[in-house]
Design a protein around this motif. Structure first.
Motif, PDB file in Angstrom:
ATOM      1  N   LEU A  49       0.815  -1.215   0.000  1.00  0.00           N
ATOM      2  CA  LEU A  49       0.000   0.000   0.000  1.00  0.00           C
ATOM      3  C   LEU A  49       0.851   1.269   0.000  1.00  0.00           C
ATOM      4  O   LEU A  49       0.308   2.378   0.036  1.00  0.00           O
ATOM      5  N   SER A  50       2.170   1.104  -0.020  1.00  0.00           N
ATOM      6  CA  SER A  50       3.097   2.242  -0.039  1.00  0.00           C
ATOM      7  C   SER A  50       2.903   3.155   1.165  1.00  0.00           C
ATOM      8  O   SER A  50       2.849   4.388   1.039  1.00  0.00           O
ATOM      9  N   VAL A  51       2.756   2.536   2.322  1.00  0.00           N
ATOM     10  CA  VAL A  51       2.686   3.295   3.567  1.00  0.00           C
ATOM     11  C   VAL A  51       3.734   2.733   4.521  1.00  0.00           C
ATOM     12  O   VAL A  51       4.288   1.645   4.305  1.00  0.00           O
ATOM     13  N   THR A  52       4.012   3.447   5.612  1.00  0.00           N
ATOM     14  CA  THR A  52       4.978   2.961   6.596  1.00  0.00           C
ATOM     15  C   THR A  52       4.340   1.877   7.462  1.00  0.00           C
ATOM     16  O   THR A  52       3.101   1.750   7.532  1.00  0.00           O
ATOM     17  N   GLN A  53       5.217   1.100   8.128  1.00  0.00           N
ATOM     18  CA  GLN A  53       4.694   0.050   8.999  1.00  0.00           C
ATOM     19  C   GLN A  53       3.877   0.634  10.148  1.00  0.00           C
ATOM     20  O   GLN A  53       2.800   0.097  10.463  1.00  0.00           O
ATOM     21  N   PRO A  54       4.313   1.723  10.805  1.00  0.00           N
ATOM     22  CA  PRO A  54       3.479   2.311  11.858  1.00  0.00           C
ATOM     23  C   PRO A  54       2.117   2.760  11.340  1.00  0.00           C
ATOM     24  O   PRO A  54       1.104   2.605  12.023  1.00  0.00           O
ATOM     25  N   ALA A  55       2.106   3.323  10.115  1.00  0.00           N
ATOM     26  CA  ALA A  55       0.819   3.749   9.537  1.00  0.00           C
ATOM     27  C   ALA A  55      -0.082   2.541   9.308  1.00  0.00           C
ATOM     28  O   ALA A  55      -1.297   2.594   9.544  1.00  0.00           O
ATOM     29  N   MET A  56       0.504   1.424   8.861  1.00  0.00           N
ATOM     30  CA  MET A  56      -0.270   0.209   8.628  1.00  0.00           C
ATOM     31  C   MET A  56      -0.820  -0.340   9.937  1.00  0.00           C
ATOM     32  O   MET A  56      -1.961  -0.807  10.003  1.00  0.00           O
ATOM     33  N   SER A  57      -0.008  -0.255  10.999  1.00  0.00           N
ATOM     34  CA  SER A  57      -0.476  -0.695  12.315  1.00  0.00           C
ATOM     35  C   SER A  57      -1.648   0.168  12.779  1.00  0.00           C
ATOM     36  O   SER A  57      -2.618  -0.328  13.360  1.00  0.00           O
ATOM     37  N   GLY A  58      -1.567   1.479  12.488  1.00  0.00           N
ATOM     38  CA  GLY A  58      -2.670   2.368  12.835  1.00  0.00           C
ATOM     39  C   GLY A  58      -3.940   2.020  12.075  1.00  0.00           C
ATOM     40  O   GLY A  58      -5.044   2.071  12.626  1.00  0.00           O
ATOM     41  N   ILE A  59      -3.786   1.666  10.793  1.00  0.00           N
ATOM     42  CA  ILE A  59      -4.942   1.263   9.984  1.00  0.00           C
ATOM     43  C   ILE A  59      -5.579   0.004  10.561  1.00  0.00           C
ATOM     44  O   ILE A  59      -6.813  -0.107  10.650  1.00  0.00           O
ATOM     45  N   LEU A  60      -4.743  -0.953  10.989  1.00  0.00           N
ATOM     46  CA  LEU A  60      -5.267  -2.183  11.581  1.00  0.00           C
ATOM     47  C   LEU A  60      -6.051  -1.880  12.851  1.00  0.00           C
ATOM     48  O   LEU A  60      -7.131  -2.455  13.081  1.00  0.00           O
ATOM     49  N   ASN A  61      -5.548  -0.956  13.665  1.00  0.00           N
ATOM     50  CA  ASN A  61      -6.266  -0.594  14.881  1.00  0.00           C
ATOM     51  C   ASN A  61      -7.619   0.046  14.564  1.00  0.00           C
ATOM     52  O   ASN A  61      -8.621  -0.202  15.245  1.00  0.00           O
ATOM     53  N   ARG A  62      -7.656   0.885  13.512  1.00  0.00           N
ATOM     54  CA  ARG A  62      -8.927   1.491  13.109  1.00  0.00           C
ATOM     55  C   ARG A  62      -9.912   0.434  12.627  1.00  0.00           C
ATOM     56  O   ARG A  62     -11.115   0.516  12.906  1.00  0.00           O
ATOM     57  N   LEU A  63      -9.394  -0.558  11.898  1.00  0.00           N
ATOM     58  CA  LEU A  63     -10.258  -1.651  11.443  1.00  0.00           C
ATOM     59  C   LEU A  63     -10.818  -2.425  12.627  1.00  0.00           C
ATOM     60  O   LEU A  63     -12.002  -2.796  12.640  1.00  0.00           O
ATOM     61  N   ARG A  64      -9.979  -2.671  13.614  1.00  0.00           N
ATOM     62  CA  ARG A  64     -10.445  -3.397  14.795  1.00  0.00           C
ATOM     63  C   ARG A  64     -11.539  -2.615  15.519  1.00  0.00           C
ATOM     64  O   ARG A  64     -12.538  -3.194  15.973  1.00  0.00           O
ATOM     65  N   ASP A  65     -11.350  -1.301  15.625  1.00  0.00           N
ATOM     66  CA  ASP A  65     -12.370  -0.478  16.261  1.00  0.00           C
ATOM     67  C   ASP A  65     -13.657  -0.468  15.455  1.00  0.00           C
ATOM     68  O   ASP A  65     -14.763  -0.530  16.007  1.00  0.00           O
ATOM     69  N   SER A  66     -13.514  -0.376  14.125  1.00  0.00           N
ATOM     70  CA  SER A  66     -14.696  -0.301  13.264  1.00  0.00           C
ATOM     71  C   SER A  66     -15.543  -1.555  13.336  1.00  0.00           C
ATOM     72  O   SER A  66     -16.781  -1.494  13.351  1.00  0.00           O
ATOM     73  N   PHE A  67     -14.886  -2.724  13.375  1.00  0.00           N
ATOM     74  CA  PHE A  67     -15.619  -3.990  13.338  1.00  0.00           C
ATOM     75  C   PHE A  67     -15.714  -4.663  14.708  1.00  0.00           C
ATOM     76  O   PHE A  67     -16.264  -5.762  14.812  1.00  0.00           O
ATOM     77  N   ASP A  68     -15.170  -3.991  15.739  1.00  0.00           N
ATOM     78  CA  ASP A  68     -15.266  -4.520  17.104  1.00  0.00           C
ATOM     79  C   ASP A  68     -14.811  -5.979  17.173  1.00  0.00           C
ATOM     80  O   ASP A  68     -15.499  -6.859  17.720  1.00  0.00           O
ATOM     81  N   ASP A  69     -13.646  -6.212  16.571  1.00  0.00           N
ATOM     82  CA  ASP A  69     -13.094  -7.565  16.535  1.00  0.00           C
ATOM     83  C   ASP A  69     -11.586  -7.437  16.356  1.00  0.00           C
ATOM     84  O   ASP A  69     -11.116  -6.520  15.655  1.00  0.00           O
ATOM     85  N   PRO A  70     -10.800  -8.334  16.953  1.00  0.00           N
ATOM     86  CA  PRO A  70      -9.345  -8.252  16.751  1.00  0.00           C
ATOM     87  C   PRO A  70      -8.916  -8.480  15.306  1.00  0.00           C
ATOM     88  O   PRO A  70      -7.852  -8.027  14.891  1.00  0.00           O
ATOM     89  N   LEU A  71      -9.730  -9.176  14.538  1.00  0.00           N
ATOM     90  CA  LEU A  71      -9.518  -9.437  13.103  1.00  0.00           C
ATOM     91  C   LEU A  71      -8.295 -10.328  12.825  1.00  0.00           C
ATOM     92  O   LEU A  71      -8.379 -11.255  12.009  1.00  0.00           O
ATOM     93  N   PHE A  72      -7.163 -10.043  13.465  1.00  0.00           N
ATOM     94  CA  PHE A  72      -5.952 -10.854  13.276  1.00  0.00           C
ATOM     95  C   PHE A  72      -5.339 -11.142  14.642  1.00  0.00           C
ATOM     96  O   PHE A  72      -5.287 -10.252  15.495  1.00  0.00           O
ATOM     97  N   VAL A  73      -4.899 -12.379  14.799  1.00  0.00           N
ATOM     98  CA  VAL A  73      -4.202 -12.761  16.037  1.00  0.00           C
ATOM     99  C   VAL A  73      -2.812 -13.247  15.669  1.00  0.00           C
ATOM    100  O   VAL A  73      -2.588 -13.803  14.587  1.00  0.00           O
ATOM    101  N   ARG A  74      -1.883 -13.005  16.590  1.00  0.00           N
ATOM    102  CA  ARG A  74      -0.502 -13.412  16.330  1.00  0.00           C
ATOM    103  C   ARG A  74      -0.347 -14.917  16.455  1.00  0.00           C
ATOM    104  O   ARG A  74      -0.892 -15.551  17.353  1.00  0.00           O
ATOM    105  N   VAL A  75       0.395 -15.488  15.502  1.00  0.00           N
ATOM    106  CA  VAL A  75       0.785 -16.894  15.539  1.00  0.00           C
ATOM    107  C   VAL A  75       2.295 -16.948  15.340  1.00  0.00           C
ATOM    108  O   VAL A  75       2.962 -15.925  15.161  1.00  0.00           O
ATOM    109  N   GLN A  76       2.839 -18.155  15.312  1.00  0.00           N
ATOM    110  CA  GLN A  76       4.305 -18.306  15.282  1.00  0.00           C
ATOM    111  C   GLN A  76       4.942 -17.631  14.078  1.00  0.00           C
ATOM    112  O   GLN A  76       6.012 -17.034  14.162  1.00  0.00           O
ATOM    113  N   HIS A  77       4.304 -17.691  12.914  1.00  0.00           N
ATOM    114  CA  HIS A  77       4.905 -17.140  11.687  1.00  0.00           C
ATOM    115  C   HIS A  77       4.069 -15.997  11.113  1.00  0.00           C
ATOM    116  O   HIS A  77       3.817 -15.941   9.916  1.00  0.00           O
ATOM    117  N   GLY A  78       3.620 -15.082  11.946  1.00  0.00           N
ATOM    118  CA  GLY A  78       2.885 -13.923  11.456  1.00  0.00           C
ATOM    119  C   GLY A  78       1.553 -13.728  12.136  1.00  0.00           C
ATOM    120  O   GLY A  78       1.456 -13.804  13.368  1.00  0.00           O
TER     121      GLY A  78
END
Length: 297
Positions: free
Chosen positions: A31-60
Protein backbone atom coordinates in the motif's frame (compact mmCIF):
# COMPACT_ATOMS: atom_id res chain seq x y z
CA UNK A 1 -20.34 -1.32 15.28
CA UNK A 2 -19.23 1.17 12.61
CA UNK A 3 -21.66 3.43 10.77
CA UNK A 4 -21.66 2.88 7.00
CA UNK A 5 -21.68 6.66 6.52
CA UNK A 6 -18.32 6.98 8.26
CA UNK A 7 -16.63 3.86 6.85
CA UNK A 8 -13.66 4.71 4.65
CA UNK A 9 -13.41 2.52 1.54
CA UNK A 10 -9.63 2.82 1.80
CA UNK A 11 -9.90 0.94 5.08
CA UNK A 12 -11.65 -1.90 3.27
CA UNK A 13 -8.90 -1.97 0.67
CA UNK A 14 -6.27 -2.15 3.42
CA UNK A 15 -8.28 -4.87 5.16
CA UNK A 16 -8.29 -7.02 2.01
CA UNK A 17 -4.53 -6.53 1.59
CA UNK A 18 -3.97 -7.57 5.20
CA UNK A 19 -6.05 -10.68 4.57
CA UNK A 20 -3.91 -11.47 1.53
CA UNK A 21 -0.59 -10.95 3.28
CA UNK A 22 -1.32 -11.76 6.96
CA UNK A 23 1.70 -9.57 7.62
CA UNK A 24 1.73 -5.87 8.55
CA UNK A 25 5.09 -5.14 6.91
CA UNK A 26 4.20 -6.74 3.58
CA UNK A 27 0.78 -5.08 3.59
CA UNK A 28 2.42 -1.72 4.28
CA UNK A 29 4.79 -2.27 1.33
CA UNK A 30 1.92 -3.09 -1.05
CA UNK A 31 0.00 0.00 0.00
CA UNK A 32 3.10 2.24 -0.04
CA UNK A 33 2.69 3.30 3.57
CA UNK A 34 4.98 2.96 6.60
CA UNK A 35 4.69 0.05 9.00
CA UNK A 36 3.48 2.31 11.86
CA UNK A 37 0.82 3.75 9.54
CA UNK A 38 -0.27 0.21 8.63
CA UNK A 39 -0.48 -0.70 12.32
CA UNK A 40 -2.67 2.37 12.83
CA UNK A 41 -4.94 1.26 9.98
CA UNK A 42 -5.27 -2.18 11.58
CA UNK A 43 -6.27 -0.59 14.88
CA UNK A 44 -8.93 1.49 13.11
CA UNK A 45 -10.26 -1.65 11.44
CA UNK A 46 -10.44 -3.40 14.80
CA UNK A 47 -12.37 -0.48 16.26
CA UNK A 48 -14.70 -0.30 13.26
CA UNK A 49 -15.62 -3.99 13.34
CA UNK A 50 -15.27 -4.52 17.10
CA UNK A 51 -13.09 -7.57 16.53
CA UNK A 52 -9.35 -8.25 16.75
CA UNK A 53 -9.52 -9.44 13.10
CA UNK A 54 -5.95 -10.85 13.28
CA UNK A 55 -4.20 -12.76 16.04
CA UNK A 56 -0.50 -13.41 16.33
CA UNK A 57 0.78 -16.89 15.54
CA UNK A 58 4.31 -18.31 15.28
CA UNK A 59 4.90 -17.14 11.69
CA UNK A 60 2.89 -13.92 11.46
CA UNK A 61 -0.84 -13.27 11.87
CA UNK A 62 -3.92 -15.37 11.42
CA UNK A 63 -7.34 -13.91 10.58
CA UNK A 64 -10.20 -14.55 12.94
CA UNK A 65 -13.37 -16.26 11.74
CA UNK A 66 -15.10 -12.87 11.70
CA UNK A 67 -12.28 -11.41 9.61
CA UNK A 68 -12.66 -14.19 7.04
CA UNK A 69 -16.41 -13.62 6.85
CA UNK A 70 -15.97 -9.86 6.59
CA UNK A 71 -13.29 -10.35 3.95
CA UNK A 72 -15.74 -11.98 1.54
CA UNK A 73 -18.09 -9.02 1.92
CA UNK A 74 -15.26 -6.46 1.62
CA UNK A 75 -13.97 -8.01 -1.60
CA UNK A 76 -17.48 -7.93 -3.08
CA UNK A 77 -17.99 -4.29 -2.05
CA UNK A 78 -14.66 -3.23 -3.57
CA UNK A 79 -15.43 -5.17 -6.76
CA UNK A 80 -18.84 -3.52 -7.06
CA UNK A 81 -17.42 -0.05 -6.43
CA UNK A 82 -14.73 -0.73 -9.02
CA UNK A 83 -17.41 -1.73 -11.53
CA UNK A 84 -19.32 1.49 -10.80
CA UNK A 85 -16.23 3.59 -11.45
CA UNK A 86 -15.00 1.69 -14.50
CA UNK A 87 -15.91 3.08 -17.93
CA UNK A 88 -18.95 1.13 -19.17
CA UNK A 89 -18.48 -1.07 -22.20
CA UNK A 90 -21.08 -1.25 -24.92
CA UNK A 91 -21.80 -4.57 -26.57
CA UNK A 92 -24.16 -3.76 -29.47
CA UNK A 93 -24.84 -7.44 -30.16
CA UNK A 94 -26.40 -7.68 -26.68
CA UNK A 95 -28.56 -4.55 -26.91
CA UNK A 96 -32.16 -5.48 -26.17
CA UNK A 97 -34.23 -2.31 -26.49
CA UNK A 98 -36.54 -0.40 -28.81
CA UNK A 99 -35.35 2.67 -30.70
CA UNK A 100 -38.27 4.96 -31.60
CA UNK A 101 -37.42 7.25 -34.51
CA UNK A 102 -39.81 10.00 -35.55
CA UNK A 103 -39.26 11.18 -39.10
CA UNK A 104 -40.95 12.73 -42.09
CA UNK A 105 -42.02 9.96 -44.43
CA UNK A 106 -39.47 10.82 -47.10
CA UNK A 107 -36.68 10.67 -44.51
CA UNK A 108 -37.98 7.26 -43.48
CA UNK A 109 -37.66 6.27 -47.12
CA UNK A 110 -34.04 7.41 -47.16
CA UNK A 111 -32.92 6.02 -43.83
CA UNK A 112 -35.08 2.95 -43.17
CA UNK A 113 -33.39 0.42 -45.43
CA UNK A 114 -29.70 1.25 -44.78
CA UNK A 115 -30.24 1.83 -41.06
CA UNK A 116 -32.24 -1.32 -40.43
CA UNK A 117 -29.81 -3.44 -42.45
CA UNK A 118 -26.89 -1.98 -40.48
CA UNK A 119 -28.58 -2.56 -37.13
CA UNK A 120 -29.63 -6.10 -38.06
CA UNK A 121 -25.94 -6.83 -38.52
CA UNK A 122 -24.57 -4.92 -35.52
CA UNK A 123 -27.41 -5.21 -32.97
CA UNK A 124 -29.73 -8.08 -34.00
CA UNK A 125 -31.81 -7.91 -30.78
CA UNK A 126 -32.63 -4.21 -31.23
CA UNK A 127 -36.15 -3.23 -32.28
CA UNK A 128 -36.67 -0.14 -34.46
CA UNK A 129 -39.97 1.75 -34.66
CA UNK A 130 -40.34 4.38 -37.40
CA UNK A 131 -43.01 6.91 -36.48
CA UNK A 132 -44.59 9.77 -38.50
CA UNK A 133 -44.19 13.34 -37.26
CA UNK A 134 -46.22 15.40 -39.72
CA UNK A 135 -48.00 18.21 -37.86
CA UNK A 136 -46.77 17.13 -34.42
CA UNK A 137 -44.72 19.05 -31.89
CA UNK A 138 -41.33 17.35 -31.62
CA UNK A 139 -40.50 18.74 -28.18
CA UNK A 140 -43.84 17.56 -26.83
CA UNK A 141 -43.24 14.04 -28.16
CA UNK A 142 -39.91 13.96 -26.34
CA UNK A 143 -41.40 15.30 -23.12
CA UNK A 144 -44.10 12.62 -23.21
CA UNK A 145 -41.37 9.99 -23.79
CA UNK A 146 -42.98 8.83 -27.02
CA UNK A 147 -39.83 9.03 -29.16
CA UNK A 148 -36.06 8.65 -28.74
CA UNK A 149 -34.86 10.39 -31.92
CA UNK A 150 -36.35 12.72 -34.48
CA UNK A 151 -35.09 13.28 -38.02
CA UNK A 152 -36.63 16.52 -39.20
CA UNK A 153 -35.79 19.79 -40.91
CA UNK A 154 -34.24 22.57 -38.87
CA UNK A 155 -37.41 24.65 -38.77
CA UNK A 156 -39.03 22.01 -36.54
CA UNK A 157 -36.45 22.61 -33.78
CA UNK A 158 -35.70 25.23 -31.17
CA UNK A 159 -32.19 26.21 -30.16
CA UNK A 160 -32.45 24.59 -26.72
CA UNK A 161 -32.90 21.09 -28.16
CA UNK A 162 -30.02 18.61 -28.46
CA UNK A 163 -29.32 18.33 -32.17
CA UNK A 164 -26.85 17.40 -34.87
CA UNK A 165 -26.74 18.18 -38.59
CA UNK A 166 -27.45 15.19 -40.85
CA UNK A 167 -27.09 16.83 -44.27
CA UNK A 168 -27.91 19.87 -46.36
CA UNK A 169 -30.85 19.27 -48.66
CA UNK A 170 -31.36 20.76 -52.13
CA UNK A 171 -34.19 20.44 -54.64
CA UNK A 172 -34.22 18.77 -58.06
CA UNK A 173 -36.78 18.41 -60.80
CA UNK A 174 -37.97 14.80 -61.34
CA UNK A 175 -39.90 13.35 -64.27
CA UNK A 176 -40.30 10.08 -66.11
CA UNK A 177 -37.34 9.05 -68.23
CA UNK A 178 -39.80 8.90 -71.15
CA UNK A 179 -41.14 12.40 -70.53
CA UNK A 180 -40.86 14.62 -73.66
CA UNK A 181 -38.77 17.13 -71.69
CA UNK A 182 -36.49 14.57 -70.03
CA UNK A 183 -33.57 15.24 -72.35
CA UNK A 184 -34.05 19.00 -72.42
CA UNK A 185 -32.54 21.59 -70.13
CA UNK A 186 -35.68 23.34 -68.97
CA UNK A 187 -36.08 27.06 -69.47
CA UNK A 188 -38.09 29.05 -66.96
CA UNK A 189 -40.99 29.39 -69.41
CA UNK A 190 -41.05 25.64 -70.10
CA UNK A 191 -40.82 24.90 -66.38
CA UNK A 192 -43.80 27.12 -65.58
CA UNK A 193 -45.93 25.44 -68.27
CA UNK A 194 -45.37 21.88 -67.00
CA UNK A 195 -48.05 20.07 -64.94
CA UNK A 196 -46.69 19.41 -61.46
CA UNK A 197 -47.35 16.93 -58.70
CA UNK A 198 -46.48 18.22 -55.26
CA UNK A 199 -45.60 16.41 -52.03
CA UNK A 200 -47.61 18.16 -49.30
CA UNK A 201 -46.81 16.78 -45.84
CA UNK A 202 -49.76 18.59 -44.29
CA UNK A 203 -52.05 17.50 -47.12
CA UNK A 204 -53.95 19.57 -49.65
CA UNK A 205 -51.32 22.23 -50.24
CA UNK A 206 -50.61 23.47 -53.78
CA UNK A 207 -47.75 25.80 -52.95
CA UNK A 208 -44.30 25.23 -51.48
CA UNK A 209 -40.64 26.25 -51.63
CA UNK A 210 -40.64 26.20 -55.45
CA UNK A 211 -43.60 28.56 -55.61
CA UNK A 212 -41.95 30.96 -53.20
CA UNK A 213 -38.92 31.05 -55.49
CA UNK A 214 -41.15 31.68 -58.51
CA UNK A 215 -43.06 34.46 -56.73
CA UNK A 216 -39.80 36.36 -56.33
CA UNK A 217 -39.67 36.50 -60.13
CA UNK A 218 -43.37 37.24 -60.52
CA UNK A 219 -44.02 33.77 -61.97
CA UNK A 220 -46.26 30.82 -61.13
CA UNK A 221 -46.41 27.14 -62.08
CA UNK A 222 -49.21 24.63 -62.59
CA UNK A 223 -49.53 22.34 -59.57
CA UNK A 224 -52.17 19.84 -60.65
CA UNK A 225 -51.85 17.13 -57.98
CA UNK A 226 -51.07 17.36 -54.26
CA UNK A 227 -50.23 14.16 -52.34
CA UNK A 228 -49.26 13.77 -48.70
CA UNK A 229 -47.28 10.55 -49.00
CA UNK A 230 -44.37 9.58 -51.18
CA UNK A 231 -45.81 6.17 -52.05
CA UNK A 232 -47.87 7.64 -54.94
CA UNK A 233 -45.08 9.66 -56.48
CA UNK A 234 -43.09 6.98 -58.36
CA UNK A 235 -46.12 5.73 -60.30
CA UNK A 236 -47.49 9.23 -60.89
CA UNK A 237 -44.19 10.34 -62.41
CA UNK A 238 -43.61 7.17 -64.41
CA UNK A 239 -47.08 6.86 -65.92
CA UNK A 240 -48.05 10.47 -66.61
CA UNK A 241 -46.72 13.78 -67.82
CA UNK A 242 -46.54 15.07 -64.24
CA UNK A 243 -43.28 16.55 -62.97
CA UNK A 244 -42.22 17.12 -59.36
CA UNK A 245 -39.67 19.28 -57.58
CA UNK A 246 -38.38 17.10 -54.76
CA UNK A 247 -35.63 16.98 -52.13
CA UNK A 248 -32.62 15.48 -53.87
CA UNK A 249 -32.06 12.73 -51.29
CA UNK A 250 -35.62 11.54 -51.89
CA UNK A 251 -35.59 11.91 -55.67
CA UNK A 252 -32.47 9.76 -55.92
CA UNK A 253 -34.35 6.82 -54.36
CA UNK A 254 -37.19 6.87 -56.91
CA UNK A 255 -37.01 4.30 -59.74
CA UNK A 256 -36.99 5.16 -63.44
CA UNK A 257 -37.01 8.94 -63.13
CA UNK A 258 -34.89 11.58 -64.79
CA UNK A 259 -33.45 14.28 -62.54
CA UNK A 260 -32.27 17.75 -63.44
CA UNK A 261 -31.82 21.07 -61.69
CA UNK A 262 -34.80 23.44 -61.82
CA UNK A 263 -34.21 26.59 -63.90
CA UNK A 264 -34.38 28.76 -60.77
CA UNK A 265 -32.66 28.36 -57.39
CA UNK A 266 -35.03 26.90 -54.79
CA UNK A 267 -34.08 27.40 -51.17
CA UNK A 268 -33.09 24.10 -49.60
CA UNK A 269 -33.04 23.20 -45.91
CA UNK A 270 -30.92 21.50 -43.28
CA UNK A 271 -31.95 18.04 -42.11
CA UNK A 272 -31.29 17.50 -38.41
CA UNK A 273 -31.24 14.72 -35.85
CA UNK A 274 -32.54 15.70 -32.41
CA UNK A 275 -32.94 13.89 -29.10
CA UNK A 276 -33.99 14.50 -25.50
CA UNK A 277 -31.78 15.36 -22.56
CA UNK A 278 -32.54 12.01 -20.89
CA UNK A 279 -30.59 10.13 -23.59
CA UNK A 280 -27.80 12.69 -24.08
CA UNK A 281 -25.28 10.69 -22.04
CA UNK A 282 -26.79 7.22 -22.40
CA UNK A 283 -24.12 4.97 -23.88
CA UNK A 284 -26.48 2.89 -26.06
CA UNK A 285 -28.28 5.93 -27.45
CA UNK A 286 -25.00 7.71 -28.17
CA UNK A 287 -23.87 4.68 -30.17
CA UNK A 288 -27.19 4.54 -32.03
CA UNK A 289 -26.95 8.23 -32.94
CA UNK A 290 -23.47 7.58 -34.32
CA UNK A 291 -24.86 4.75 -36.46
CA UNK A 292 -27.53 7.07 -37.89
CA UNK A 293 -24.91 9.69 -38.72
CA UNK A 294 -22.69 7.08 -40.34
CA UNK A 295 -25.56 5.68 -42.45
CA UNK A 296 -26.49 9.13 -43.73
CA UNK A 297 -22.96 10.45 -44.22
Amino acid sequence: MTNIRTLDLNLLKAFVVLLDECNVSRAAHRLSVTQPAMSGILNRLRDSFDDPLFVRVQHGMQPTDRALALGQIARKVLQDVGSMLSPPKLEPEKLNMTLRIAAMDYVQQIIALPLILRLRRLAPNLKVALLPVQGQNIKSLFEKNKIDLALVSQNHLSSDMFQSVLYEETYVCAMSKSHPMANTTLTLDEFCELPFAMLSYNGGEFSGATDIALQRLGRTRNVMVSVNHISLLPQLLQESDLVAVLPKHLAQTLPNVHLQNPPIPVDGFTMMMTWHERTEHDMAHRWLRDVVLDVLS
